[in-house]
Scaffold this motif. Structure first.
Motif, PDB file in Angstrom:
ATOM      1  N   LYS A  47       0.739  -1.335  -0.098  1.00  0.00           N
ATOM      2  CA  LYS A  47       0.021   0.043  -0.209  1.00  0.00           C
ATOM      3  C   LYS A  47       0.733   1.364   0.066  1.00  0.00           C
ATOM      4  CE  LYS A  47      -4.100  -2.050   1.343  1.00  0.00           C
ATOM      5  NZ  LYS A  47      -3.883  -3.124   0.604  1.00  0.00           N
ATOM      6  N   ILE A  48       1.989   1.140  -0.772  1.00  0.00           N
ATOM      7  CA  ILE A  48       2.602   2.328  -0.916  1.00  0.00           C
ATOM      8  C   ILE A  48       2.688   2.763  -2.453  1.00  0.00           C
ATOM      9  CG2 ILE A  48       5.295   2.922  -0.900  1.00  0.00           C
ATOM     10  CD1 ILE A  48       5.563   1.343   1.651  1.00  0.00           C
ATOM     11  N   PHE A  49       2.618   4.216  -2.129  1.00  0.00           N
ATOM     12  CA  PHE A  49       2.841   4.860  -3.710  1.00  0.00           C
ATOM     13  C   PHE A  49       4.080   5.422  -3.928  1.00  0.00           C
ATOM     14  CE2 PHE A  49      -1.928   5.759  -2.141  1.00  0.00           C
ATOM     15  CZ  PHE A  49      -2.264   5.722  -3.351  1.00  0.00           C
ATOM     16  N   GLN A  50       4.723   5.392  -5.062  1.00  0.00           N
ATOM     17  CA  GLN A  50       5.902   5.748  -5.495  1.00  0.00           C
ATOM     18  C   GLN A  50       5.863   6.546  -6.707  1.00  0.00           C
ATOM     19  OE1 GLN A  50       8.977   2.785  -6.172  1.00  0.00           O
ATOM     20  NE2 GLN A  50      10.692   4.437  -6.043  1.00  0.00           N
ATOM     21  N   ILE A  51       6.451   8.087  -6.666  1.00  0.00           N
ATOM     22  CA  ILE A  51       6.371   8.889  -7.718  1.00  0.00           C
ATOM     23  C   ILE A  51       7.919   9.010  -8.081  1.00  0.00           C
ATOM     24  CG2 ILE A  51       5.417  11.020  -8.619  1.00  0.00           C
ATOM     25  CD1 ILE A  51       3.535  10.947  -6.412  1.00  0.00           C
ATOM     26  N   ASN A  52       8.289   8.719  -9.336  1.00  0.00           N
ATOM     27  CA  ASN A  52       9.671   8.877  -9.759  1.00  0.00           C
ATOM     28  C   ASN A  52       9.696  10.089 -10.703  1.00  0.00           C
ATOM     29  OD1 ASN A  52      10.717   7.292  -8.073  1.00  0.00           O
ATOM     30  ND2 ASN A  52      10.511   5.399  -9.677  1.00  0.00           N
ATOM     31  N   THR A  53      10.625  10.928 -10.776  1.00  0.00           N
ATOM     32  CA  THR A  53      11.156  11.889 -11.773  1.00  0.00           C
ATOM     33  C   THR A  53      12.490  11.374 -12.320  1.00  0.00           C
ATOM     34  OG1 THR A  53      12.184  13.390 -10.497  1.00  0.00           O
ATOM     35  CG2 THR A  53       9.981  13.808 -10.678  1.00  0.00           C
ATOM     36  N   GLN A  54      13.102  11.898 -12.935  1.00  0.00           N
ATOM     37  CA  GLN A  54      14.442  11.484 -13.301  1.00  0.00           C
ATOM     38  C   GLN A  54      15.399  11.106 -12.419  1.00  0.00           C
ATOM     39  OE1 GLN A  54      15.680  14.533 -16.206  1.00  0.00           O
ATOM     40  NE2 GLN A  54      14.385  13.872 -17.868  1.00  0.00           N
ATOM     41  N   ASN A  55      15.486  12.012 -11.687  1.00  0.00           N
ATOM     42  CA  ASN A  55      16.413  11.881 -10.424  1.00  0.00           C
ATOM     43  C   ASN A  55      15.857  11.748  -8.948  1.00  0.00           C
ATOM     44  OD1 ASN A  55      19.016  12.322 -12.070  1.00  0.00           O
ATOM     45  ND2 ASN A  55      17.587  14.250 -12.675  1.00  0.00           N
ATOM     46  N   THR A  56      14.551  11.852  -8.783  1.00  0.00           N
ATOM     47  CA  THR A  56      14.012  11.947  -7.403  1.00  0.00           C
ATOM     48  C   THR A  56      12.842  10.732  -7.297  1.00  0.00           C
ATOM     49  OG1 THR A  56      12.142  13.333  -7.810  1.00  0.00           O
ATOM     50  CG2 THR A  56      14.080  14.255  -7.776  1.00  0.00           C
ATOM     51  N   THR A  57      12.474  10.575  -5.855  1.00  0.00           N
ATOM     52  CA  THR A  57      11.667   9.556  -5.410  1.00  0.00           C
ATOM     53  C   THR A  57      10.845  10.056  -4.593  1.00  0.00           C
ATOM     54  OG1 THR A  57      12.497   7.647  -6.184  1.00  0.00           O
ATOM     55  CG2 THR A  57      11.076   7.465  -4.509  1.00  0.00           C
ATOM     56  N   TYR A  58       9.431  10.127  -4.571  1.00  0.00           N
ATOM     57  CA  TYR A  58       8.652  10.514  -3.474  1.00  0.00           C
ATOM     58  C   TYR A  58       7.754   9.279  -2.995  1.00  0.00           C
ATOM     59  CZ  TYR A  58       5.168  13.836  -1.684  1.00  0.00           C
ATOM     60  OH  TYR A  58       4.238  14.681  -0.608  1.00  0.00           O
TER      61      TYR A  58
ATOM     62  N   HIS B 110       3.209  10.424   4.657  1.00  0.00           N
ATOM     63  CA  HIS B 110       4.348  10.689   3.958  1.00  0.00           C
ATOM     64  C   HIS B 110       5.827   9.993   4.340  1.00  0.00           C
ATOM     65  CE1 HIS B 110       6.944  12.819   1.349  1.00  0.00           C
ATOM     66  NE2 HIS B 110       7.866  12.849   2.322  1.00  0.00           N
ATOM     67  N   LEU B 111       6.173   9.068   3.441  1.00  0.00           N
ATOM     68  CA  LEU B 111       7.384   8.202   3.789  1.00  0.00           C
ATOM     69  C   LEU B 111       8.644   8.692   3.229  1.00  0.00           C
ATOM     70  CD1 LEU B 111       5.546   4.871   3.043  1.00  0.00           C
ATOM     71  CD2 LEU B 111       5.763   6.243   5.101  1.00  0.00           C
ATOM     72  N   TYR B 112       8.805   9.254   2.274  1.00  0.00           N
ATOM     73  CA  TYR B 112      10.166   9.696   1.680  1.00  0.00           C
ATOM     74  C   TYR B 112       9.944  10.634   0.791  1.00  0.00           C
ATOM     75  CZ  TYR B 112      14.557   9.129  -0.696  1.00  0.00           C
ATOM     76  OH  TYR B 112      15.809   9.417  -1.373  1.00  0.00           O
ATOM     77  N   TYR B 113      11.015  11.706   0.419  1.00  0.00           N
ATOM     78  CA  TYR B 113      11.162  12.303  -0.544  1.00  0.00           C
ATOM     79  C   TYR B 113      12.789  12.619  -0.805  1.00  0.00           C
ATOM     80  CZ  TYR B 113      10.374  16.377  -3.966  1.00  0.00           C
ATOM     81  OH  TYR B 113      10.273  17.226  -5.215  1.00  0.00           O
ATOM     82  N   GLY B 114      13.349  12.344  -1.837  1.00  0.00           N
ATOM     83  CA  GLY B 114      14.792  12.701  -1.988  1.00  0.00           C
ATOM     84  C   GLY B 114      15.437  12.016  -3.202  1.00  0.00           C
ATOM     85  N   LYS B 115      16.501  11.553  -3.226  1.00  0.00           N
ATOM     86  CA  LYS B 115      17.271  11.197  -4.336  1.00  0.00           C
ATOM     87  C   LYS B 115      16.531   9.683  -4.899  1.00  0.00           C
ATOM     88  CE  LYS B 115      22.020  10.481  -5.588  1.00  0.00           C
ATOM     89  NZ  LYS B 115      23.290  10.679  -5.130  1.00  0.00           N
ATOM     90  N   LYS B 116      16.502   9.600  -6.050  1.00  0.00           N
ATOM     91  CA  LYS B 116      15.698   8.542  -6.652  1.00  0.00           C
ATOM     92  C   LYS B 116      16.319   7.098  -6.257  1.00  0.00           C
ATOM     93  CE  LYS B 116      14.182   7.261 -10.987  1.00  0.00           C
ATOM     94  NZ  LYS B 116      14.192   7.656 -12.453  1.00  0.00           N
TER      95      LYS B 116
END
Ligand code: GLA
Length: 734
Positions: free
Chosen positions: A10-21, A33-39
């Motif tokens: 039950k975890i969402f992961q949003i990725n951009t080129q270099n980041t993960t949320y 909220h669990l994490y926002y930072g480096k991919k």
């Protein structure tokens, strides 16, 4: 796919080129909220539930029930609401008809889809035309069954960007009315890592100067209650990790796509965790949601960079250029303009303006902008606003006649408006005193001898639009400067009842957006520049309508260093209105070399704000040379990657910035030396963003440097003897 949901964890992961949320659903309902930072790329069979800091065993769930208030007050909620025990500052406060202010949002469902929603009547980032510019969106539905409230949390990312766009929609699915007292666009909870907080502050003529401080216990809030974003504080926050520089370390930015009252808050709380929030200022705000109605918030733009502040900056620049600014002028060289404000103030007529145009043309200036004073009774700032009819004493053959004469000199023509204002001494006010914002029985609080029009009213907007459009349809006007010279006060509208009066500020902003939208729709070829007593409404919202905004009334190039540094921290250089000023400067009294004024102004949209007929022949020859340089270099400034090399703010000696073409074939380095330091021969400028193994020649010399040399050993810039000298260095790959 950039957005994933793991059914099991039950975890969402949003990725951009270099980041993960990451965020996740605990106990089937709480969105944390669990994490926002480096991919974090490798996720295959990773079980990230440990990040919840709580498991779903019966014991743990029991403890959650036993100490629910503590749970609410300590866990990192994705969109914290007021009422059940989270006493940190929150994102949402809703009052029910019963007067209760309790809300508990539970996860209901979600959907992930290609593309990105636009916002009704508000600026919004958008997908580009190419595949690389495509977007993907996650929409999480949260509900409070007791209130009958549905909240949609929206997250969009683009293929070509590290930015994440957030906005929120509230829908009343219940039977009674709901009163939104606070509905922010984004919140972000993170563990404290000894962060520093940077925000932008100022006043008229000293806008957006960077201020950095350690995040300490308690709350730090920047906000506006001026009805516009304001000169004083800016809807932007940046958290940086210990030791973060332009090139290294963590930087988290949060910026708001909105042009009215905002509140941005960073709180270090009892859990030693940080909560950042961004949204419409809840002070003076209330929105009534009748059953079936919905409310949409503006967008917040989050950017994380693990490679220093510079990378965050370039991410904002590219995002705004590729996904926010719509104008057809975005990728075009803007005409070099001459604005008569500081040249003549109110004291001009058509002959004077034509004389300026004639002289300007000779040195290569391309457009004359007629500033304040051409309409109604307006010989000073005490009257006339609202009467958008030409003053025939000044312009004998009207705007049309003047535009024709200016065009005949080979120059384009533009004009100034201040559409949101009304002078008490105006025909408009005499006819419609109720059109000014006011509270019955109270004297209207005056600023610059003017009142503010009630932009929440359709009749007012229609009138203003038609008066402007009539002028624009009547002549060949290719540019408009839309000014706004005082903040809002005395909030009151004759068209809002007491229950809806709290909606005024936001409705005002929506009114401004509606007018600007109409303008750009009817006049798509118009180059629009927003302005507000200088840079009082320099914000991403305005960029949706105008590709450039007047940065500050302070054109002293030395004062502009900090103003443009703070502005360029988030805004592309192509958006910064910048002109060569009169000397000595009218704001500071300082005299600076024409060359330095030109180098600083050339970084932005470039133009002149002086009476060119008063320049010496030598100065005119210099101006002609600068105009040629502008044509040669503008594309680099407009489209390139910006690097902040050194800051006068920090070193107290000189400022330096660099712009590199996307293909790394060329770069421009602007060096402005405020003070001469005796016995220091040269300063070392460590350039960035070049191709290490390529060779670059410094234009005008035979000097050749490798990219590596320039980036590691640096370019040695000789100290310039005297005060306020500058150099513009152009390196070209050979
Ligand atoms: C504001 C603008 C100036 C000028 C004046 C005219 O101060 O920032 O550039 O247009 O208004 O009144």
């Amino acid at each position: 796919m950039n957005i994933n949901y793991n059914e099991e964890t039950k975890i969402f992961q949003i990725n951009t080129q270099n980041t993960t949320y990451m965020m996740g659903i605990l106990a089937g309902k709480h969105l944390l909220h669990l994490y926002y930072g480096k991919k974090i790329d490798y996720m295959e069979d990773m079980d990230c539930r440990y990040l919840f800091r709580k498991d779903e065993s019966p014991k743990s769930l029991h403890s959650l029930k036993r100490a629910a208030v503590t749970f609410f007050n300590t866990y990192p909620f994705e969109y914290p609401a007021h009422g059940t025990g989270d006493c940190r500052h929150n994102c949402l406060r809703v009052r029910s008809e019963g007067g209760h202010r309790v809300c508990e949002l539970h996860y209901d469902s979600h959907r992930i889809y290609k593309g990105k929603p636009s916002l009704k009547g508000m600026p919004a980032t958008f997908e580009g035309a190419t595949e690389e510019q495509a977007a993907e969106t996650l929409e999480i539905t949260m509900k409070d069954a007791v209130l009958g409230l549905k909240i949609l949390l929206r997250y969009s990312v683009f293929e070509d960007s590290d930015a994440m766009i957030r906005s929120v929609v509230a829908v009343n699915e219940g039977e009674g009315k709901l009163y939104l007292e606070k509905i922010l666009s984004a919140g972000l909870d993170m563990d404290n890592m000894e962060y520093e907080l940077t925000t932008l502050h100022g006043v008229e003529t000293r806008e957006r100067r960077m201020v950095t401080r350690k995040v300490t216990e308690g709350s730090h809030r920047v906000a506006s209650l001026y009805g516009e974003t304001s000169h004083k504080q800016h809807p932007f926050m940046m958290l940086t990790g210990k030791g973060t520089t332009q090139k290294h370390g963590d930087a988290y930015g949060m910026h708001f796509v909105y042009s009215g009252n905002f509140a941005a808050e960073t709180e270090l709380n009892h859990q030693d965790s940080i909560r950042m929030t961004m949204g419409i200022n809840p002070d003076g705000f209330e929105w009534v949601l009748a059953p079936g109605e919905e409310f949409e918030t503006p967008e917040a733009v989050l950017v994380y960079s693990s490679e220093g502040i510079g990378k965050m900056t370039r991410c904002y620049h590219d995002l705004y250029r590729n996904h926010l600014i719509r104008s057809k002028y975005l990728h075009k060289k803007r005409p070099i303009l001459i604005n008569n404000w500081e040249g003549t103030y109110f004291n001009f007529d058509d002959d004077k303006l034509v004389a300026i145009a004639k002289e300007a043309k000779k040195v290569g200036i391309e457009m004359l902008v007629m500033d304040d004073g051409w309409f109604g009774k307006r010989d000073n700032d005490e009257s006339g606003l609202g009467d958008w009819v030409v003053n025939k004493k000044k312009l004998k053959n009207g705007i049309e006649g003047l535009a024709e004469r200016v065009n005949a000199e080979g120059m384009k023509f533009g004009i100034w408006f201040e559409p949101e204002m009304i002078s008490p001494d105006s025909d408009l006010f005499r006819a419609h005193p109720d059109w000014a914002i006011q509270v019955p029985g109270r004297e209207i609080t005056m600023q610059r001898h003017q009142y503010v029009l009630d932009m929440t009213r359709q009749d007012v907007r229609d009138y203003i639009y038609e008066s402007m459009a009539k002028i624009l349809r009547s002549a060949n006007i290719e540019y408009v400067k839309w000014d706004m010279n005082r903040p809002l006060a005395d909030i009151g509208s004759f068209c809002l009842d007491s229950e809806h009066m709290g909606e005024f500020y936001h409705r005002y902003v929506l009114g401004v957006y509606e007018l600007q939208e109409r303008l750009v729709q009817e006049f798509p070829d118009l180059l629009l520049e927003n302005c507000s007593g200088g840079g009082g409404r320099f914000d991403p919202g305005m960029l949706y309508y105008s590709p450039q905004i007047w940065t500050s009334d302070n054109m002293d190039p030395i004062e502009r260093l900090a103003i443009q540094e703070g502005t360029a921290l988030i805004y592309p250089l192509s958006t910064m209105g910048a002109h060569i000023c009169v000397c000595p400067n009218h704001t500071t009294g300082r005299s600076t070399p024409l060359e330095t004024r030109a180098h600083v102004a050339m970084t932005g949209t470039f133009g002149y704000e002086l009476d060119i007929t008063k320049l010496t022949e030598e100065e005119k020859a210099q101006a002609a040379a600068f105009n040629e340089e502008y044509h040669k270099y503008n594309e680099i400034y407009r489209e390139g990657d910006y690097y902040r090399i050194a800051s006068y703010r920090e070193n107290n000696i000189y400022d330096c910035w660099q712009v590199v073409t996307k293909d790394k074939a060329e770069c421009l380095v602007t060096y402005v030396q405020v003070r001469y330091i005796s016995r220091t021969k040269s300063v070392r400028l460590l350039l960035e963003g070049l191709e290490p193994k390529a060779k670059y020649r410094l234009e005008g010399t035979e000097e050749i440097y490798s990219g590596e040399l320039l980036m590691n050993a640096g370019y040695l810039q000789d100290m310039i003897f005297g005060e306020y000298g500058s150099r513009l260095l152009h390196f070209v790959r050979v």
